[in-house]
Every structure is written in structure tokens, then in C-alpha cells.
Design a protein around this motif. Structure first.
Motif, PDB file in Angstrom:
ATOM      1  N   ARG A 571       0.930  -0.987  -0.168  1.00  0.00           N
ATOM      2  CA  ARG A 571      -0.305  -0.015  -0.366  1.00  0.00           C
ATOM      3  C   ARG A 571       1.006   0.819  -0.104  1.00  0.00           C
ATOM      4  NH1 ARG A 571      -1.392  -3.852   2.889  1.00  0.00           N
ATOM      5  NH2 ARG A 571      -3.503  -5.264   2.627  1.00  0.00           N
ATOM      6  N   LYS A 574       0.205   5.093   1.664  1.00  0.00           N
ATOM      7  CA  LYS A 574      -0.567   4.385   3.360  1.00  0.00           C
ATOM      8  C   LYS A 574       0.943   4.239   3.558  1.00  0.00           C
ATOM      9  CE  LYS A 574      -4.331   3.723   3.618  1.00  0.00           C
ATOM     10  NZ  LYS A 574      -5.673   4.609   4.228  1.00  0.00           N
ATOM     11  N   TYR A 618      -1.230   0.719  -5.586  1.00  0.00           N
ATOM     12  CA  TYR A 618      -1.063  -0.396  -4.858  1.00  0.00           C
ATOM     13  C   TYR A 618      -0.570  -1.906  -5.602  1.00  0.00           C
ATOM     14  CZ  TYR A 618      -3.991   2.294  -1.520  1.00  0.00           C
ATOM     15  OH  TYR A 618      -4.002   3.312  -1.150  1.00  0.00           O
TER      16      TYR A 618
END
Length: 624
Positions: A571, A574, A618
Motif C-alpha cells: 500500500r 499508506k 497498490y
């Protein structure tokens, strides 16, 4: 012993207790006890010499005083803390610092002169009409390079009883150190009581003097604030270790059992309620300790010991399916203290997540309880507190490791860092090397808050190596100590991150309670080079086939490619946001941050951006 000290002890102790105390020839310890007697003015003093008779006396006093209640199963008791005394009080736990000393903005401290005056003011005359209990303990195995002698003074039989379960006897260890001044001291009073619990919570204080190796605790009963040898002693030990070239860490120690009866020892650092105890208690593995470890370099390798000999564990969600070893101990005869659970009239304890329907009435930390009872703010009171505890000896567990009390410690093969993270880190990842492990896994550790500390739940907080609440030196120096510790080690332990708390877009956990067994067994295989791994921008993750085989063999579950792709997706946004958050903390709050920390941040950010440009934000692990 000076005449004044000798005279005071002779006046205030009866013949038997004076004999036990003076059998230890340590002037500094005698003065500490004499000063405490003069200051707190107890009605009597009991000195525990670790004999069966003395230990039984403490157990009985805990019940006679009302601080513990006997339960239906033989050896089981229950203790209730006050309604507002259910967790570690971080705001009022402070270091006492002399003028000119500074631990940095991240650590809670107060002026030594003013703070000492304040806490001693709360302790003055605090034991009038009560019995002072003097107990001796040993942190780490006795007669070992790891051993630290300790003396605890308290007026709480519950605190003394808890420490007798949690720590190795120290009376003989104290004799062996002679007149050495090198030991830890703890002075605690629960203060004025109302309905058997500490009344003046607004005067609750836990103050730590690093120069004198002494901890003062007043107006509290909760174990995290009062059991001096636990996290309070950890703070003293971290400071001592920094001076002497070893490490004191908030870590479990466990034996991970690999192929052909191979045992590889792991340590693991997790904030409270993030899976630390349940990891150390995984089925088929063996436990050395669940909470605090000392690490030393010996013969070109890192060896470690469990500082404690018992467990002060969170009982929530302990049940026969997920924690069978602990559950077995908690439901059979043996010496166990339950804390802040629900007790029914038949003397049986009940807690959240125990695997059965809970009663609708009983007695808990709020007094008489019934379903729907609310507090003074209108909030419903749960039957058992979210931070309810059990205290048990490790030697009473069926999965105790044979090296539990080995004075040489155990060789360390791997270190795990884990936190409560719903949306960023993969379930398990190996660091590329020791430096990236210490910085990228340990020094970047975050966790979403739980009920184990006072304050709001679910807030993402920075928790360096799961030691933020306990570090007793500037954070930059603490990181550098860890980085330097691998020097001279022939084969440093591998370092891993784990995350048991990933959720999907609907908020559902992606992993079951026992999935962590697979992550740990995969890490054990990596220590010995038995399986390959896939390179990511931040480390090395398992291949699908290896995990599928482990899930089938260990849990009899099918781990699908869809499971793997969702859980081990990289991710990138993130991860970049996490680096930015942590870097800002170091830039603004840790002025002595080593340059290598920023170098690792830069390297990982560069790798992540390159991967994003090539594979997207992603990234499926199948694309790596």
C-alpha cells in the motif's frame, strides 16, 4: 550499620523480622528501609525471606485485608482496583530530573527537588495503622550476569502477592551482593482507602529517580502503577543498560519450534493489547517470558533472558480456542490472581471474550453490577473491564520452555516488532538488515491505542520499539544504542515486523487469531534460510506457496491466492504517509536523532516512489 539506623530498626521491628533483615549485610538497603519506616510510620513491619511460611503469610494477608477475595477454584483469588484506577497513569508517571538534565520533549519529567517533595508529601504517614511489607526480588535468573537485586516496600498485600508470582525470589540474591549499592528500590503506598480501594486518585503519582535507582508510587493500586519490578523497573534498567552496554527491552522471549526438533529463540516488542502475550503463547511453541527481556552480547552472539517469572496478562479474549494454554491454567486449581473481572455469587470469574455468554449480574470493579448499569456519565459499564488481568507463574504453564531459568540466557535468532495497524503494513515482513530493522521496523513502530492506558481508544500513536512509555534516556541515544548493539556479533538476529490487525474496506479483520502462528513459523524458516522471500520496497515478504503450505499443515486451512493478494498488497500511499508522519516526529521532537534514521527514511521513500511509478499505488505481491 550506623547507630541511628540500627536503633530505629531495633525499635520498630520485632525480633524475628529484625533477624531476617539484618541477615542481609547491606547498609544502603537498611537505610532505605529505616527511612521509609520513619517517614510512613507503619504500625508493624514484615520482612519476607522467601520461605514457604513467609510467602503463605503474604497470600493470607492479601485475603485477610480484603484486597483479594478467594474464588471457587482452589488457589484462585480476585482483586478489584478503583473505578478510576484501571490503567497505567501516563500523565502522572514522571522522571525526577536534577537541574540541567534533559531527556527530551517526548519523555515526561519534572524537577527532581520539587517532584520528590511532592510525592514524599503524599507518602508521609501513609502507613499509619498498617503493616509495611518488605520483599526482596531478583530481576532475571539468580546468580547470573543478568541478575539485578531489588527491594520493594509496600503497604498493599495484593502488590506483594502479585510480585511473588511475577518475580524470582531475591532474599538470597541480596545476600550474595553483600554491601554493594547496585540494586533497585521501590516505595509504594496505596494511600487512604475507601471501600478497600485507593481514594485520592487525584493525588496518584509514580515518580522515578534514575540517579538513585528508586521509584516512588502513591495513591494507586493498579498493577501497572504499583508493581515496581514491572515497567517501573524497566525504566531504571534501560538507563542502567545504556551506561553498561546492554539492552533492556519491552519484549517477550519464546522458543519457536521448527523442523526436526529445532528451537529458535525470538523476542518480540508489541504495545499493550496488540498480541504480545498471545504470540508468546502460540500452540506448539514454548514460552520463556511475555513482557520484558534483557539482552547481552556473549561469545559473539546475542543472548537474552526473561526478567520475570510470571505473567500479568490482559484476560480479554482469552478462551479455550484462541489461548488454550492460558485458558487451561485459568480454569484449573493453582495460584492465580484475577484483576477487575466479573465475579458471580458462586465464586467464578467471568471476562469479555471468554467464549461463552456472560452473566447478567455479579460483582466487578464498579461494585455490585447488573447488565445495563451505567457510570456517572451515563456510559454503560461492561461486566469485566477491557483491561482486566490475570497473574500467573510461568512455571505453572504446560508450555514453559526448558531454559526459563537458564542463567546464561538463550541465543537470540530473531526480533519481531508489532503494533495495531488497520490499513498499512503487511502481516509479516523481514527487514533487509539490522539497521533497516532497528529503524524501519522498531523506530517507526506505531499502534492504535487500546484500553491498557488512560485516554481515548483507536488513536494512532508513535511507540518507538514499543518502549515509548518506558524509555528513560533521550530517544536518539536509545536508537543509537540499539544500532550499535550488533557490533561484534557474528550473526545478528533477523528483524521482522508483524501486523495482526489489518481490516478490509468494511472494517472486518483479515486474519484469524491463530494466523500469527504461520507468520512466526515462516520467520523461523527465514532465520535458517529454509525458504525464499520476495523483495518489496521496505523488506522481504513470504511467497504464496510457502504460506499456503504452512496454513494447511499448521491450521488445516486453505490460504487462497485472494487472501494472499489482499493481505500482502504493498500500500504505497499508506507507507509513504507513515514515513512522513514518523519523520516529522523525529524532526520536531527528537533533536538527537542519528542521521542514519533519516537515511533509512530517504532510502525507503525512494524505493516506494520507484515502485509506484512502475507498478502503481497498490501493488499485488504477485507483481513483485
Amino acid at each position: 550499620m550506623s547507630n541511628n539506623i540500627k536503633e530505629l530498626l531495633e525499635q520498630r521491628l520485632d525480633k524475628d523480622n529484625l533477624k531476617k533483615l539484618t541477615a542481609i549485610n547491606n547498609i544502603k538497603m537498611h537505610k532505605f528501609i529505616a527511612d521509609a519506616i520513619e517517614f510512613t510510620r507503619p504500625a508493624s513491619v514484615f520482612v519476607c525471606n522467601d520461605s514457604d511460611e513467609d510467602l503463605l503469610y503474604i497470600r493470607n494477608r492479601a485475603i485477610e485485608s480484603g484486597e483479594e477475595k478467594a474464588l471457587a477454584i482452589d488457589g484462585h483469588t480476585c482483586h478489584f482496583d478503583g473505578f478510576y484506577d484501571q490503567a497505567r497513569d501516563k500523565a502522572n508517571t514522571k522522571y525526577l530530573l536534577a537541574k540541567g538534565k534533559d531527556l527530551g520533549a517526548s519523555l515526561n519529567s519534572t524537577d527532581k527537588e520539587e517532584g520528590t517533595k511532592e510525592v514524599l508529601g503524599f507518602l508521609k504517614d501513609s502507613m499509619v495503622g498498617r503493616e509495611m511489607l518488605v520483599c526482596f526480588f531478583c530481576l532475571g535468573p539468580a546468580n547470573s550476569e543478568f541478575s539485578i537485586a531489588c527491594v520493594q516496600i509496600t503497604d498493599s498485600p495484593y502488590v506483594a502477592h502479585s510480585e511473588c508470582l511475577l518475580y524470582r525470589p531475591g532474599y538470597e540474591q541480596f545476600k550474595s551482593i553483600g554491601d554493594s549499592p547496585d540494586f533497585f528500590r521501590f516505595l509504594h503506598s496505596e494511600g487512604e482507602l475507601e471501600a478497600l480501594v485507593s481514594k485520592n486518585i487525584e493525588k496518584r503519582r509514580v515518580y522515578i529517580d534514575l540517579d538513585e535507582n528508586i521509584v516512588y508510587s502513591a495513591n494507586t493500586q493498579y498493577g501497572g502503577n504499583t508493581i515496581g519490578l514491572k515497567k517501573l523497573a524497566l525504566r531504571l534498567a534501560i538507563n542502567k543498560a545504556s551506561r553498561e552496554g546492554w539492552l533492556a527491552e519491552h519484549m517477550f522471549v519464546m522458543g519457536v519450534h521448527g523442523p526436526k526438533d529445532r528451537v529458535t529463540y525470538f523476542t518480540g516488542a508489541f504495545p499493550s493489547a496488540c498480541g504480545k502475550t498471545s504470540t508468546s503463547m502460540l500452540p506448539g511453541q514454548t514460552i520463556v517470558g511475555d513482557d520484558i527481556a534483557y539482552l547481552r552480547k556473549k561469545g559473539g552472539e546475542i543472548r537474552c533472558v526473561n526478567v520475570e517469572s510470571g505473567i500479568f496478562g490482559i484476560i480479554r479474549d482469552v478462551n479455550a480456542d484462541d489461548d488454550p494454554v492460558i485458558y487451561e491454567a485459568l480454569t484449573n486449581p493453582g495460584e492465580i490472581i484475577f484483576g477487575n473481572v466479573l465475579v458471580t455469587d458462586d465464586g467464578k470469574p467471568h471476562w469479555l471474550g471468554m467464549g461463552c455468554e456472560l452473566p447478567t449480574e455479579g460483582t466487578n470493579y464498579s461494585g455490585k453490577w447488573h447488565k445495563g448499569k451505567t457510570d456517572d456519565k451515563g456510559n454503560e459499564i461492561s461486566p469485566s473491564h477491557k483491561n482486566a488481568r490475570y497473574t500467573v507463574r510461568i512455571s505453572d504453564l504446560s508450555n514453559r520452555d526448558e531454559n526459563l531459568n537458564n542463567p546464561e540466557g538463550v541465543p537470540l535468532g530473531a526480533i519481531i516488532y508489532g503494533g495495531r495497524d488497520s490499513d498499512t503494513l503487511v502481516p509479516v515482513e523481514q527487514a533487509f538488515d539490522w539497521t533497516e530493522g532497528i529503524v524501519g521496523k522498531g523506530a517507526m513502530l506505531e499502534s492504535e491505542t487500546t484500553a491498557a492506558t488512560l485516554g481515548a481508544e483507536g488513536v494512532r500513536t508513535f511507540n518507538i520499539m514499543s518502549n515509548m512509555d518506558f524509555v528513560s534516556l533521550p530517544l536518539g541515544r536509545y536508537i543509537q544504542n540499539n544500532l550499535d548493539f550488533a557490533q561484534g556479533v557474528d550473526r545478528p538476529p533477523l528483524i521482522f515486523s508483524v501486523n495482526y490487525f489489518l481490516r478490509d474496506k468494511d472494517g472486518k479483520y483479515l486474519n484469524g487469531m491463530l494466523d500469527k502462528l504461520v507468520w512466526v513459523l515462516w520467520a523461523e524458516l527465514r532465520v535458517h534460510g529454509d525458504v525464499d522471500a520476495i523483495e518489496t520496497p521496505t523488506g522481504l515478504i513470504p511467497g504464496y506457496e510457502d504460506l499456503a503450505e504452512l496454513f494447511k499443515r499448521e491450521l488445516n486451512e486453505d490460504f487462497t491466492k485472494e487472501n494472499y493478494a489482499e493481505q500482502f498488497a504493498i500500500r504505497v500511499p499508506k507507507l509513504l504517509a507513515k514515513i512522513d508522519r514518523i519523520e516529522e516526529i523525529y524532526k520536531t521532537k527528537v533533536p538527537d536523532t542519528p542521521q542514519v534514521v533519516y537515511d533509512v527514511f530517504k532510502t525507503q521513500r525512494t524505493r516506494l516512489n520507484a515502485a509506484k511509478e512502475k507498478l502503481g499505488e497498490y501493488i499485488s505481491p504477485f507483481d513483485l
